[in-house]
Design an enzyme around this catalytic site. Structure first.
Site, short mmCIF file in Angstrom:
data_model
loop_
_atom_site.label_atom_id
_atom_site.label_comp_id
_atom_site.label_asym_id
_atom_site.label_seq_id
_atom_site.Cartn_x
_atom_site.Cartn_y
_atom_site.Cartn_z
N ASP A 167 0.85 -1.20 0.00
CA ASP A 167 0.00 0.00 0.00
C ASP A 167 0.88 1.24 0.00
OD1 ASP A 167 -2.32 1.45 -0.03
OD2 ASP A 167 -3.08 0.71 1.89
N HIS A 304 -10.02 -1.85 -8.14
CA HIS A 304 -10.03 -0.80 -7.10
C HIS A 304 -9.24 0.45 -7.52
CE1 HIS A 304 -9.95 1.14 -3.23
NE2 HIS A 304 -8.67 0.91 -3.03
FE1 N7H Z 1 -7.57 1.83 -1.56
N1 N7H Z 1 -6.34 -2.78 -1.01
O1 N7H Z 1 -5.62 -3.39 -0.28
O2 N7H Z 1 -6.93 -3.37 -1.90
N2 N7H Z 1 -5.97 0.74 -2.15
N3 N7H Z 1 -8.02 0.43 -0.15
N4 N7H Z 1 -9.08 3.03 -0.83
N5 N7H Z 1 -7.05 3.31 -2.83
C1 N7H Z 1 -5.03 1.13 -3.07
O3 N7H Z 1 -1.71 2.60 -4.86
C2 N7H Z 1 -7.45 -0.81 0.00
C3 N7H Z 1 -9.89 2.75 0.21
C4 N7H Z 1 -7.73 4.50 -3.04
O4 N7H Z 1 -4.06 6.58 -7.69
C5 N7H Z 1 -4.10 0.07 -3.28
O5 N7H Z 1 -1.04 2.67 -2.77
C6 N7H Z 1 -8.03 -1.47 1.16
C7 N7H Z 1 -10.91 3.76 0.33
C8 N7H Z 1 -7.02 5.32 -4.00
O6 N7H Z 1 -3.82 4.57 -8.56
C9 N7H Z 1 -4.48 -0.97 -2.48
C10 N7H Z 1 -8.94 -0.58 1.70
C11 N7H Z 1 -10.69 4.65 -0.70
C12 N7H Z 1 -5.91 4.59 -4.37
C13 N7H Z 1 -5.69 -0.56 -1.78
C14 N7H Z 1 -8.93 0.60 0.86
C15 N7H Z 1 -9.50 4.20 -1.40
C16 N7H Z 1 -5.95 3.34 -3.63
C17 N7H Z 1 -2.92 0.08 -4.25
C18 N7H Z 1 -9.82 -0.68 2.91
C19 N7H Z 1 -11.46 5.89 -1.08
C20 N7H Z 1 -4.83 5.04 -5.35
C21 N7H Z 1 -1.66 0.59 -3.60
C22 N7H Z 1 -9.66 -1.57 3.87
C23 N7H Z 1 -12.76 6.04 -0.96
C24 N7H Z 1 -5.30 4.83 -6.76
C25 N7H Z 1 -1.45 2.07 -3.77
C26 N7H Z 1 -4.31 5.38 -7.75
C27 N7H Z 1 -4.98 2.34 -3.72
C28 N7H Z 1 -6.48 -1.35 -0.92
C29 N7H Z 1 -9.75 1.68 1.07
C30 N7H Z 1 -8.92 4.85 -2.46
C31 N7H Z 1 -3.73 -2.30 -2.41
C32 N7H Z 1 -7.74 -2.84 1.71
C33 N7H Z 1 -12.04 3.79 1.37
C34 N7H Z 1 -7.43 6.71 -4.47
#
Ligand code: N7H
Length: 444
Positions: A167, A304
């Site tokens: 992450d 996602h």
């Molecule tokens: Fe997410 N996951 O493990 O699957 N997220 N996220 N997220 N997320 C990202 O790029 C995760 C949540 C965004 O610019 C990665 O750092 C999990 C919420 C955004 O390319 C992974 C949870 C919201 C990005 C996860 C969670 C977002 C992003 C890739 C909750 C907004 C960047 C690693 C438990 C409403 C997108 C990374 C971009 C990336 C996960 C929550 C948003 C692995 C497990 C609630 C904007």
């Protein structure tokens, strides 16, 4: 340049420590609270500038943010120009797709949380010292409503969230602060910081260089998630069953667990790419010889990272957040591994993400990404098939969800997903003021 010594450090840099404690409190005695905040606590609030250099980092970083009811309690009555903040997150639960608030932590039900202290250190013992200091100073001026301890996961899982993905890879770049890496989204400072260039909203002058903090305690049902991947991954010629489960997971996120983007590496992980800032954002879902309205052979429309940042799918959306969350809770136990289920009998076994997102407008940031993008099965618009929900965070009010593009062999098919494997335990919207605003406006 930006006044980095006046901006709270978590907003632009992130605390990036092994342990992070969130302490949610209400204020009982505004007058005494202000005096102690001004004289004893404000000097310890950590700026972006301090966090940028290991040499200037304090042994415990401290940040502080207030909810609307917190500011009102402190008799700070200026309208900050953000209606979502003013109403608070409890009023927003259904709009965010939560199936009601039965699963919410009691502290977040209503508007009784007035503020949050964020404390981070590589040592839990030092966080405890800081917490004793704060609680000892404020005594009966505050009541602790809720705490949540985040921690970096052990060993090779360090930096990975609870499902196992690296992450903290993709963040917007503010060129006035740091030059962008290839593929990083470039935004005006005013997308994240109130009152800076690109923030179109009229605010009181003292709000400048603050940011709205969306906090969510998001429980992750880890064995259930992996159980689903194992049971539902379509067989792929040449891949073992565990490899096809990995592929399905990668297609749900848009990255392999290592962080490598599937848009560039659609069929197999590419070791080393995920941690390399020159490569890990260098993609935009468009490919020569492929039609972006039909091509899910690289990345599903509803992955996602595509739902939350559509890149070439949408021209220059200013919808962007700075993420600064940390995992919380214990590793999966062997009993949970065997049963394939999270243990609901013991709340100590709850695990997930202490989600933190900063933005200058909640309605264009976290709230928009969750409500209008992740939860909306029709987004991204203009595709040949209905994209479906964000399989990771998309919520359908407690009903099952759908994901298109799950099967690399036939991307017109859609897969039914259970209602959730990320469960909202609630949260609150806060304003993280500049350090000078705390000293000269909020604490006087
Ligand atoms: Fe997410 N996951 O493990 O699957 N997220 N996220 N997220 N997320 C990202 O790029 C995760 C949540 C965004 O610019 C990665 O750092 C999990 C919420 C955004 O390319 C992974 C949870 C919201 C990005 C996860 C969670 C977002 C992003 C890739 C909750 C907004 C960047 C690693 C438990 C409403 C997108 C990374 C971009 C990336 C996960 C929550 C948003 C692995 C497990 C609630 C904007």
């Amino acid at each position: 340049g930006l006044p980095l010594d006046n901006i709270q450090g978590d907003i632009l840099v992130g605390m990036k420590k092994h342990e992070q404690q969130f302490l949610f409190f209400s204020i009982n005695n505004p007058k005494s609270f202000k005096l102690k905040l001004r004289t004893l606590v404000a000097p310890f609030i950590t700026s972006a500038k301090q966090l940028m250099n290991v040499k200037t980092q304090p042994i415990v970083a401290l940040n502080l943010a207030f909810s609307q009811t917190g500011l009102t309690t402190l008799n700070v009555t200026d309208d900050l120009g953000d209606a979502v903040f003013t109403k608070g997150q409890f009023a927003d639960a259904t709009n965010l797709g939560d199936p009601g608030t039965d699963n919410w932590k009691p502290a977040f039900k209503g508007t009784s949380v007035h503020g949050v202290f964020l404390m981070a250190s590589d040592s839990k013992a030092l966080i405890d010292v800081m917490e004793l200091f704060l609680v000892g100073i404020f005594l009966k001026d505050i009541t602790v409503q809720h705490t949540l301890l985040g921690n970096v996961r052990p060993g090779s899982e360090a930096g990975h969230e609870m499902f196992g993905w690296l992450d903290g890879i993709a963040q917007p770049s503010i060129p006035a602060f740091q030059a962008p890496f290839p593929g990083q989204q470039v935004v005006d400072p005013g997308v994240i910081l109130v009152g800076e260039t690109g923030d179109p909203v009229t605010r009181p002058a003292w709000a400048k260089d603050g940011s709205f903090l969306a906090f969510r305690q998001l429980q992750q049902l880890v064995p259930e998630f992996h159980g689903f991947l194992n049971a539902s991954a379509p067989a792929v010629p040449g891949l073992t069953q565990p490899q096809s489960a990995d592929l399905l997971g990668a297609r749900m996120v848009g990255r392999w667990k290592s962080g490598a983007p599937i848009d560039n590496f659609p069929t197999a992980d590419a070791p080393g790419v995920g941690a390399d800032p020159m490569q890990n954002n260098n993609f935009n879902f468009a490919h020569d010889g492929f039609d972006i309205t039909t091509d899910q052979s690289h990345c599903p429309f509803d992955a996602h990272i595509r739902k939350t940042r559509p890149r070439a799918d949408l021209v220059a959306p200013a919808n962007s957040i700075m993420r600064s969350g940390i995992p919380y809770g214990p590793e999966v136990t062997s009993a949970e591994l065997v049963s394939g289920k999270s243990d609901p009998s013991d709340s100590k076994n709850e695990r997930g993400l202490a989600f933190v997102a900063y933005q200058a407008q909640l309605a264009k940031g976290f709230q928009f990404l969750q409500h209008s993008w992740a939860n909306n099965p029709n987004f991204v618009f203009g595709k040949n098939v209905k994209p479906g929900h964000d399989p990771i965070i998309g919520a359908n009010g407690g009903l099952p969800r759908n994901m298109s593009g799950f099967d690399i062999a036939d991307t017109t098919q859609s897969l039914q997903l259970p209602a959730d494997w990320i469960r909202s335990r609630g949260g609150e919207y806060f304003f993280s003021p500049s350090i000078s605003a705390i000293k000269t406006v909020i604490a006087v």
